[in-house]
Every structure is written in structure tokens, then in C-alpha cells.
Scaffold this active site. Structure first.
Site, PDB file in Angstrom:
ATOM      1  N   CYS A   1      -7.354  13.592  -2.536  1.00  0.00           N
ATOM      2  CA  CYS A   1      -8.725  13.351  -2.981  1.00  0.00           C
ATOM      3  C   CYS A   1      -9.684  14.166  -2.108  1.00  0.00           C
ATOM      4  CB  CYS A   1      -9.070  11.866  -2.948  1.00  0.00           C
ATOM      5  SG  CYS A   1      -8.792  11.047  -1.366  1.00  0.00           S
TER       6      CYS A   1
ATOM      7  N   PRO B   1      -2.644   2.251  -1.512  1.00  0.00           N
ATOM      8  CA  PRO B   1      -2.640   0.812  -1.788  1.00  0.00           C
ATOM      9  C   PRO B   1      -1.934   0.391  -3.068  1.00  0.00           C
ATOM     10  CG  PRO B   1      -4.747   1.735  -2.402  1.00  0.00           C
ATOM     11  CD  PRO B   1      -3.967   2.868  -1.789  1.00  0.00           C
ATOM     12  N   GLY B   2      -1.352   1.330  -3.823  1.00  0.00           N
ATOM     13  CA  GLY B   2      -0.473   0.934  -4.904  1.00  0.00           C
ATOM     14  C   GLY B   2      -0.965   1.195  -6.307  1.00  0.00           C
TER      15      GLY B   2
ATOM     16  N   ASP C   1       5.526   3.549   2.347  1.00  0.00           N
ATOM     17  CA  ASP C   1       4.328   3.733   3.152  1.00  0.00           C
ATOM     18  C   ASP C   1       4.732   3.583   4.612  1.00  0.00           C
ATOM     19  OD1 ASP C   1       1.217   3.987   2.502  1.00  0.00           O
ATOM     20  OD2 ASP C   1       1.452   2.932   4.405  1.00  0.00           O
TER      21      ASP C   1
END
Length: 422
Positions: free
Chosen positions: A366, A251-252, A270
Site C-alpha cells: 500500500c 490483519p486477515g 504472520d
């Protein structure tokens, strides 16, 4: 925020959203559609995130508190939410019990008032023994087994960390305001914060709050970004004049961080246009801009003009098992690990040709699972003759809760220069 769920409207929303997330929908999407704002939304998010985080425990408690047999799904969801508030809420027990008994009417199940009352009051009588016995059920079997295999001594610490609410990490936009100035503004509004010694733009708040209550939010003074995510741009260390690829950018947050650190030639990719649009909105709020393109990063012919990148950030799609404390709905959706690992390897091999000789690539996820992280990187290094690992103490596997950060993995790789052995 007082932790509790006062108000029928809030409980009605919780009873609608909770089963939907258990059935596979995304929590953040449903929170946006709930219509609640400000403190009501914050209370709803506290309740739902906590109940999802502890759903295994709550289900185990109900197995002990209810008679065997088929049970009404809506009432089971209501009881799980009620038990979570009894375990962690700050309102009197009698008020919590009364409100959730009354909530049976919100789903047209007034007949269940007696059952709900009996179950919740029995829990209160037998709480110490019940809670102690139920903790082992907090994680699904597939994940618990993988954590035990990968971390034979650390897995209990990981499980405990996943059951704790994460603090609110902020990244101050140094192009708008200094960290010291922003921390002073927070203090003036009654929000205590602490600095992170290893991250120059980071502030940590012990409890979450609606982002629009943060000073200067609309003016882009600050972004919400966990410390582990902030490490990515710090490790890549962009320099002015370098050409940088952010390969899976939405998301940036990391794109914005690279730009705030002085990167001035970043291409953000993306594969989905809606996600890229959200990235562009996030950058605009922070007074930042860069080149963006909808593209599959592994298909470099669709976006690469042949000029090599000095640095590449590949924050690969993954199982997200390192951010469960922040996104507890992850516990309820077993990932397709073979497919994810195949995609991660495809992306890493796909972007490598676009990296300049002597350039660096940061592979990040992650995830806590070795097959997505260290094992995948080792395999890449064994088969890619011009790749070597850069020794950076910030790289490797970070576990959730370590320095109050999320679980993350980083590997910094370097492409050998022409005529140089990797």
C-alpha cells in the site's frame, strides 16, 4: 453523523489522544482505549483523523496567527483541533469557538481562554487568505519531495486526495449473503451505497459509520475492506484445490477474501502472534477457518513441508504512503525506507522457492514509492532467472482516490515451468 465535537468528554479525549499520536503512538490503538463508543467514538475519529491529515496546514495557520515565541504544547494542540473543526465542522462558528475556549479548563489552562478566543476569531476574520496560503504545508518535506520526484505531474492530485476523508468500502461475504441482498438491507436502514463495477462483492458508502451499526456485522455478513485491498484476491484468482500461501496475512482481510472466493487450502502466516490471533478472530466472525502459523515468511524451513504452493500472496510491510487518507498518522512518522526495502526484497526472495513451477505470486504494497514497488520488482526479475511478469491490466501503481480506492501497487509474477524459459 453531524460533523462536530459536542461534549466535554469527547474534547477531553481528543486533547489526550492527539498529542500522543503526534508523539508516535498509533491512532487506532488509542481510539480503542478512549472508552468512547458509537457516535461519540465516530465523532472523535472524525476530528482526530482530520486534524492529523491536515496537521501541516494547521501548524502553518498557527504560525501566522500566533506571535513568535515559545508556546504551550497543550494549547497548541487544542488550537489545531479547534481550527480543524472551524474548517470542516457543521456546527455554527460561535458554538465551536465557545466550546474550545471552555476546553482550556479540561487541561487546567484557564489562563489561555483569552488567547484561544483571539486566535480563533482572527482566523474567522482572515480565513480565505490564511487557508489558501497554508495548503502547501500539508505534507512533510521528505514525502513531498519523493512524490514530486516519482509523480512530476500527478503529485498535486495525490496530495489533494490524501487530504480527503476516504469513503467506507465494504466487502460482502458471499458465503453468507449476496451483494444485492446486503445493499437492500443497507437501504432499509437508511444507508445509501453504490456498487463497484470491477469488484463483484464491493459496496461503497460515502461516509463512515460504526461497524456494529452495519446489518449482520456480528454474523459475518460483511467486512470493511478498501477496494484496492479487495483487488488482491481478485488478481490472484484462487481456484479450488490449489495450495495457497498468504505470507504476511494479518490483519486477515485478504485471507478472508481468498477463502470467500473458494480457496480451500490456505496457509496464513504472520511473524507476530497477537496479529495472527486478530486474524483468527476476524475469520471466525465471518464463518471462515484456515491453517495459521506464526512464522517469518522468508524462513521457509520453519513452516514449509516441501509441497509447493500454486499461488502466493505477499502483501509486504511498507511505508503505507498510499493509505494516508485512511491513516493520517502516517504523515507524522518518517519510515526507515532502506530497512523496509531490504525487508521487502528478503521476503520476496525468501518465499519464491516455495512456489510451484508454473505458479503465480502476487507482490503487493500500500505504498506509492517506486523503491518499494516497481524498482524492487524490476531488480528481482533481473536476477531471478525463472521469474517473469504476468500482464494484467489491474496491476501496476494505483494512486489514492483513483476510483475512490486507496493507493496500492501490484505485480503478478509467474515461475517458469521445468524446462521453460522465463
Amino acid at each position: 453523523m453531524t460533523e462536530g465535537v459536542q461534549g466535554a468528554r469527547l474534547r477531553r479525549a481528543a486533547l489526550a489522544v492527539y498529542p500522543a499520536v503526534l508523539a508516535g503512538e498509533r491512532l487506532d490503538f488509542l481510539l480503542d482505549r478512549s472508552g468512547l463508543r458509537g457516535s461519540e467514538r465516530a465523532s472523535l475519529q472524525w476530528l482526530l483523523s482530520g486534524a492529523l491529515r491536515e496537521s501541516g496546514i494547521l501548524q502553518e495557520l498557527l504560525q501566522r496567527l500566533l506571535r513568535p515565541g515559545k508556546q504551550d504544547e497543550q494549547i497548541l494542540a487544542l488550537l489545531q483541533l479547534a481550527l480543524f473543526e472551524l474548517r470542516h465542522g457543521q456546527r455554527p462558528d460561535f458554538a465551536i469557538v465557545n466550546d474550545w475556549v471552555s476546553a482550556s479548563q479540561l487541561v487546567g489552562k484557564s489562563w489561555a481562554k483569552g488567547l484561544i478566543n483571539a486566535v480563533l476569531r482572527r482566523y474567522l476574520r482572515e480565513r480565505p487568505g490564511l487557508d489558501a496560503d497554508a495548503v502547501s504545508a500539508s505534507h512533510p518535506d521528505w514525502l513531498l519531495q519523493r512524490l514530486q520526484d516519482a509523480y512530476p505531474t500527478d503529485w498535486p492530485t495525490i496530495v489533494r486526495a490524501n487530504l480527503q476523508a476516504a469513503p467506507l468500502w465494504l466487502r460482502v461475504n458471499r458465503r453468507r449473503i449476496s451483494r444485492d441482498q446486503y445493499q437492500a438491507l443497507l437501504q432499509e436502514q437508511g444507508h445509501a451505497s453504490q456498487r463497484c463495477a470491477t469488484l463483484p462483492d464491493a459496496l461503497i458508502l460515502p461516509q463512515s459509520l460504526p461497524v456494529r451499526e452495519l446489518p449482520g456485522w456480528e454474523d459475518g455478513w460483511v467486512a470493511v475492506q478498501d477496494g484496492a485491498a479487495q483487488l488482491a484476491a481478485e488478481i490472484l484468482a484462487p481456484q479450488a484445490g490449489e495450495r495457497i500461501l498468504d505470507a504476511c496475512a494479518a490483519p486477515g482481510g485478504k485471507t478472508a477474501h481468498l477463502l470467500s472466493l473458494g480457496a480451500d487450502d490456505v496457509l496464513a502466516l504472520d511473524s507476530a502472534a497477537p496479529r495472527l490471533q486478530r486474524l483468527e478472530v476476524a475469520l471466525q466472525r465471518q464463518g471462515l477457518s484456515t491453517q495459521t502459523r506464526v512464522a517469518d515468511a522468508a524462513q521457509i524451513s520453519s513452516y514449509w513441508d516441501g509441497r509447493p504452493f500454486h499461488a502466493i500472496l505477499l502483501d509486504a510491510p511498507c511505508s503505507a504512503t498510499g493509505i494516508i487518507r485512511r491513516h493520517p498518522d502516517i504523515l507524522h512518522h518518517a519510515p526507515d525506507l532502506p530497512r523496509l526495502c531490504q525487508e521487502q526484497a528478503r521476503l520476496l526472495r525468501g518465499v519464491w522457492p516455495a512456489l510451484a513451477p508454473g505458479g503465480r505470486l502476487l507482490y503487493a504494497t500500500c505504498s506509492l514509492l517506486p523503491e518499494e514497488n516497481e524498482l524492487l520488482v524490476q531488480d528481482f526479475l533481473h536476477t531471478q532467472a525463472d521469474a517473469c511478469r504476468v500482464d494484467d491490466p489491474r496491476c501496476g501503481q494505483r494512486l489514492p482516490g483513483q476510483e475512490e480506492m486507496d493507493g496500492f501497487y501490484y505485480a503478478l509474477l509467474r515461475k517458469s515451468a521445468a524446462g521453460e524459459a522465463a
